[in-house]
Write an enzyme that holds these catalytic residues in place. Structure first.
Site, PDB file in Angstrom:
ATOM      1  CD  GLU A 140     -14.533  -7.379   3.423  1.00  0.00           C
ATOM      2  OE1 GLU A 140     -13.618  -7.678   4.228  1.00  0.00           O
ATOM      3  OE2 GLU A 140     -14.733  -6.218   3.032  1.00  0.00           O
TER       4      GLU A 140
ATOM      5  CB  THR B 206     -15.999  -4.121   6.384  1.00  0.00           C
ATOM      6  OG1 THR B 206     -14.632  -3.820   6.158  1.00  0.00           O
ATOM      7  CG2 THR B 206     -16.761  -4.015   5.076  1.00  0.00           C
TER       8      THR B 206
ATOM      9  CE  LYS C 119      -1.829  -1.778  -9.949  1.00  0.00           C
ATOM     10  NZ  LYS C 119      -2.410  -0.870  -8.922  1.00  0.00           N
TER      11      LYS C 119
ATOM     12  CD1 TRP D 176       1.644  -5.242 -11.399  1.00  0.00           C
ATOM     13  CD2 TRP D 176       0.377  -6.045  -9.751  1.00  0.00           C
ATOM     14  NE1 TRP D 176       0.367  -5.310 -11.862  1.00  0.00           N
ATOM     15  CE2 TRP D 176      -0.449  -5.807 -10.881  1.00  0.00           C
ATOM     16  CE3 TRP D 176      -0.206  -6.545  -8.592  1.00  0.00           C
ATOM     17  CZ2 TRP D 176      -1.815  -6.052 -10.872  1.00  0.00           C
ATOM     18  CZ3 TRP D 176      -1.569  -6.798  -8.590  1.00  0.00           C
ATOM     19  CH2 TRP D 176      -2.361  -6.537  -9.716  1.00  0.00           C
TER      20      TRP D 176
END
Lengths: 555, 555
Positions: B338, B192, B449, B454
């Protein structure tokens, strides 16, 4: 097959496959999905989220009773929501749900309880007499959990000690931290009742049911728009594992409680009212359903439905009847207690055969058991262990291997014959045609072995019984000096009806080669039967044993 | 999660899940099923049975070259039938197919070859320059296998030693006895390419791809009536594993060779000619397809089609366009290298939301990444590792566990941050709504944040860019003394067009709470970009770094 180890992977290969994965997923992703269930007071309804909370209470209750990982907990119940809850709560704690078949003799059921060393038995109020009948044979049982909508204090029973299922749940905490159960641990056990000897234990692993459920979901295309009626008894090979596939995919579930083929009307009415799209059973249940549907003025619309039919070959008239009257597809599938059960399924004919066959030929093909599903290695082997020709006529024994096939019976050392060379030898005789379709033609022990070729006694019986003037027929193989075995047919004609031997030979030639035809066809008054009404082939063989050896010797 | 071991099971739990199971099943059960593939001379066609025989030759050839279980064999190729053959032959012998991404730099590709210690490289003739560019960095490579329809003797290359793929097959025996490869062995590896550092190796196990394939088949309802176009590069997360699902279920496959989004016409023509029902890709490929389809007088009928769209949120106009013009359903799905990749999919809205939402609301919901699939545990966690509220607005990091999720990177000790507490921490910021639908809102590092909450910078950029007079927009979080971070928006207006700060605030209030709005909106001439054209947020943050701390300090 040689075994090879390669390079280490980085995948989470230690993440275990187990039943807890399904129910946590369903409760989290489809919490609002509905579950309908029978109660004596009428249909009950709750959601996956509510079922999951009851399962967590149940898991806590079982642990508080001392149920430990590996313990066997028996269940004696119809297809109920409590049975469903037990199917997740028991294995979820690491224990084993012992399927207790309420239709076998109390003697055999006692044996199952003894052999499995069952520690607790959960029993529906309506089945208390069975539990009471076997309790004396099971001194190791620590307690009985009675399932009822009534308070346990109102229920009279000789069982002791007794706990109330609902009372246990009410007293237990609603949060339970499901452990990660090793995938090779048994999640459930079903004892198979062969015709000979004691029931034998198949202990399914968590890994087994996880893979089976995913495969069934893929082959039937189960999804959250589906509504499944759980017909096959949950004490009979985990109801073919169908409800697990539904939980996996978030489908609606219906647990109909007790029903009988004789009183099928309420079951069909339920299917119509809830718009069922998935169901399963034997022709013995689908046939009376169809009879009832024929009487309805408004035919139900089951055009999205896939009804899985097993046990025996579905009659063509039944498959066509469902399709024509309701749009439902009856899908023939094949398996056994030892195979969880899904091994082959006849859904969606292959494009190559659909393009080639006439509609009638397609219907005929749909009667076969179908194509093996991915993940299971299905072979038809001759007596030397070699694959038979895939010509659709050469018969051999159906043998299987795969992650959801049994590799042995539990604690039954005499079972090596059935499990050898990496395959379970099913005892079913079958063929594979050039398109890959599997057909079961007989039990191996009933197949007639003639000159190195095999003849299906069942196929021949069915063909003879197809004559309008024939009431009953039996075909057996008799010892023969030259050909090893040769067929004998016994035929009972209908009262006041005429059939000649030539009529039957002509009929048989439509489906059989000349050399396969019975050496003798005898008209008799009746066919010997066993106590459960099956043809008693042993008696017939014993009676006619010397018929063909004598003849050969006299030549 | 505590781990528990229960009672031994009788299932064949030692029966390994691996890629050999699929292809043997397909070759046996769907031998006649067609595979279509690009060749320079036009489309080639063969069957599963023929492909399987070539795979067996290939496995023999690899073994004769000395390829042993665990060895890494690289492949540099487009989506070809040979690539397909390698995907079964290499892992079938126990070796690992190393996916070589032809789009990354030769420097990174050399690193991948070194890190994986690749022993052979199979390279398509058209990609020889790439192999030649990295060969000098890979002294351990024992040979290069050149894939071409021409004899290898006619092909000029600096590579050495060189073998011809077709010559190897021609010389090899056609029978190969596939071993049973341990399911925890790696079957393939994909590196990756993150934005920082060297590529990191994900080594997928046989078990991983087996379970993933079955799950994808179940969720997309793949069957032998399907025809799948393999669009996603096979060197990019095994083309999302789609072709494996198709082999499992006996679907028709098309390998289109090389194609580009700029010249999409041949690909769409192929889809029409072969009546494709399954395809997959990013909006970057589906958008030009749709543009081309709009120009066609006869719109294609893709009404059976499920087109899987990943990478970024599919535009609503694209989803609706495909549906309205062709009947095809664009299905948003989510995953990463993944995760093999299937983690969430937005196919068939849940009955409960379909019943509740208007058609427009349903379209809006279909833009989300969808519902997690069974078998993967998907959680959105806050900074303390607790599940965020499933309210559709509270943002956290998407974390995953399951049998096809990576548990680490291969030989990359510094990766503990991403793999901890049993979950892979994806770096994606997301929400889960009350119906369970997952939405990716940002990369965690780009999320703002503010005061414990968020704010998605991407959502806000998209909202601002939605104003007809806005050409480009960037939103970043700047350090803030009181609130930790607060948003700053940079806006480029279209030439001769007028937008006021008030216009934009009004627009943002349609989708954001007042406290989420940027403290400052600045109109600029251009937004800083990286070399690949993405907004360079680091540069922006560096430039405006003291804007809000200064202000606060001066209060």
């Amino acid at each position: 097959m040689r075994r090879v180890t390669g390079h280490p992977a980085t995948s989470m290969d230690d993440y275990q496959l187990n039943t807890t994965t399904f129910i946590r997923h369903a409760a989290r992703t489809y919490p609002e999905q509905e579950i309908v269930y029978y109660t004596p007071a009428g249909l009950g309804r709750y959601t996956y989220a509510q079922a999951h909370r009851r399962m967590m209470r149940l898991a806590n209750a079982l642990e508080s009773l001392g149920v430990a990982p590996g313990d066997r907990v028996g269940v004696l119940d119809w297809n109920s929501h409590r049975h469903f809850e037990l199917y997740f709560a028991i294995p979820g704690t690491g224990a084993v749900l012992l399927q207790m078949n309420l239709r076998i003799s109390t003697d055999d059921l006692s044996y199952v309880g003894q052999h499995s060393e069952v520690s607790y038995i959960c029993v529906d109020e309506s089945l208390l007499p069975i539990a009471e009948a076997i309790a004396g044979n099971l001194p190791q049982v620590k307690g009985f959990i009675v399932m009822s909508d009534r308070p346990v204090s109102e229920i009279a029973t000789t069982l002791s000690p007794v706990y109330g299922y609902e009372e246990l749940l009410a007293d237990a905490p609603e949060e339970y931290n499901w452990p990660m159960v090793d995938e090779t641990s048994a999640y459930s056990a079903c004892y198979t009742s062969g015709t000979t000897g004691r029931p034998k234990g198949v202990y399914y692993s968590h890994r087994n049911i996880h893979l089976h459920s995913l495969t069934m979901a893929a082959y039937l295309g189960i999804n959250s728009d589906d509504c499944a009626l759980v017909i096959v008894p949950m004490f009979h090979g985990q109801s073919w594992g169908l409800f697990y596939s539904c939980v996996m995919m978030g489908a609606k579930l219906i647990f109909p409680g007790r029903y009988t083929a004789e009183e099928i009307t309420p079951l069909v009415d339920l299917m119509i009212a809830e718009q069922v799209t998935i169901a399963h059973g034997a022709p013995a249940i689908f046939q009376p359903m169809l009879h009832y549907i024929r009487t309805l003025d408004d035919k139900p619309d089951f055009s999205r439905a896939r009804f899985l039919s097993g046990a025996t070959e579905p009659p063509l008239s039944m498959m066509r009847g469902f399709q024509e009257l309701t749009g439902a597809e009856i899908i023939h599938a094949y398996g056994a207690t030892e195979t969880t059960p899904l091994v082959a399924v006849n859904y969606r004919l292959k494009p190559s055969v659909r393009d080639r066959l006439t509609p009638d030929e397609q219907w005929d093909l749909k009667r076969k058991q179908g194509l093996p599903v991915t993940g299971v290695d299905v072979r038809v082997l001759d007596e030397d262990g070699q694959d038979v020709n895939h010509d659709g006529t050469t018969v051999g024994e159906i043998c299987m291997a795969g992650p959801w096939i049994a590799g042995r019976y539990h604690d039954a050392p005499a079972s090596e014959e059935a499990f050898r060379d990496g395959y379970w030898h099913s005892g079913d005789a079958g063929t594979i045609d050039p398109d890959g379709y599997l057909k079961v033609v007989d039990r191996i022990k009933d197949v007639i072995k003639s000159g190195g070729e095999w003849i299906s006694s069942i196929d021949m019986e069915n063909a003879i019984a197809g004559h309008p003037n024939v009431l009953d027929a039996a075909v057996v193989g008799l010892p023969h000096d030259k050909w090893q075995e040769r067929p004998l047919a016994l035929v009972v004609t209908k009262e006041d009806a005429q059939v000649t031997e030539d009529d039957l030979r002509e009929l048989l030639l439509e489906r059989f080669a000349r050399w396969q035809l019975p050496d003798e066809i005898r008209f008799v008054a009746e066919i010997p039967k066993t106590s459960v009404g099956k043809t008693n082939k042993k008696t017939i063989v014993a009676e006619y044993h010397g018929l063909y050896t004598q003849g050969t010797l006299n030549e």
